[in-house]
Scaffold this active site. Sequence first.
Site, PDB file in Angstrom:
ATOM      1  N   HIS A  46       0.848  -1.192   0.000  1.00  0.00           N
ATOM      2  CA  HIS A  46       0.000   0.000   0.000  1.00  0.00           C
ATOM      3  C   HIS A  46       0.884   1.243   0.000  1.00  0.00           C
ATOM      4  CE1 HIS A  46       1.142  -0.430   4.239  1.00  0.00           C
ATOM      5  NE2 HIS A  46       1.053   0.884   4.261  1.00  0.00           N
ATOM      6  N   HIS A 133       5.788   5.791  -0.772  1.00  0.00           N
ATOM      7  CA  HIS A 133       6.556   4.598  -1.142  1.00  0.00           C
ATOM      8  C   HIS A 133       5.722   3.358  -0.831  1.00  0.00           C
ATOM      9  CE1 HIS A 133       7.235   5.162   3.157  1.00  0.00           C
ATOM     10  NE2 HIS A 133       7.394   3.851   3.225  1.00  0.00           N
TER      11      HIS A 133
END
Length: 191
Positions: A46, A133
């Site tokens: 995620h 990220h």
Amino acid sequence: MGSNPLHRLFIAIPLPRVQKEWLSHWSRLLSERWSFKKWVHPSDYHITLQFLGPCTFRQGREVKKALKELVPQMEPFSLRIDGLGTFGVPHRPRILWAGVGGDRKTLHQLYSAVTDTVEPLGFQREKRSYRPHITLAKKYKYNDFPHETLEEHFRTDPAVCEWTVRELVLYETHIYRSPMYHPLATFRLGE
């Protein structure tokens, strides 16, 4: 009656199945080469927008209500998986991550909107600047991580790496389970 049990929550952009499978394939290849203590379960990939931490049931309900009011104003947008990087000491990184490219301007606007929305509910935004990220692995075991040649070990594929972000998810963390993150509520952008 006992005190309210706390749930560890965060708000994130989920990755679609195709991108999860693609990253999972790369993680398997990289795990044969690099010794990290923990490789992230593919279901747990995620992009975090806001870490909330321990929340009561009531706080969770307030966050859901606030996000439900926010998302109709946000339009779907495009992101892509873009390169590898690390956090921590270069020779012994804490985190190995896949980078996020594409419409980063809209991603940062979404991040600001989400953090502005939950701040009045008592959730402070992080002091450090937002670094989107996708965490792949945690805690490298040795002191010889080849950080200078990171990009040589990873090839992005434009056909697979790009996707349209259409939703946000409120996740609950279950520390001792795998996968570790359980979706509590999904919010569709623009709806």
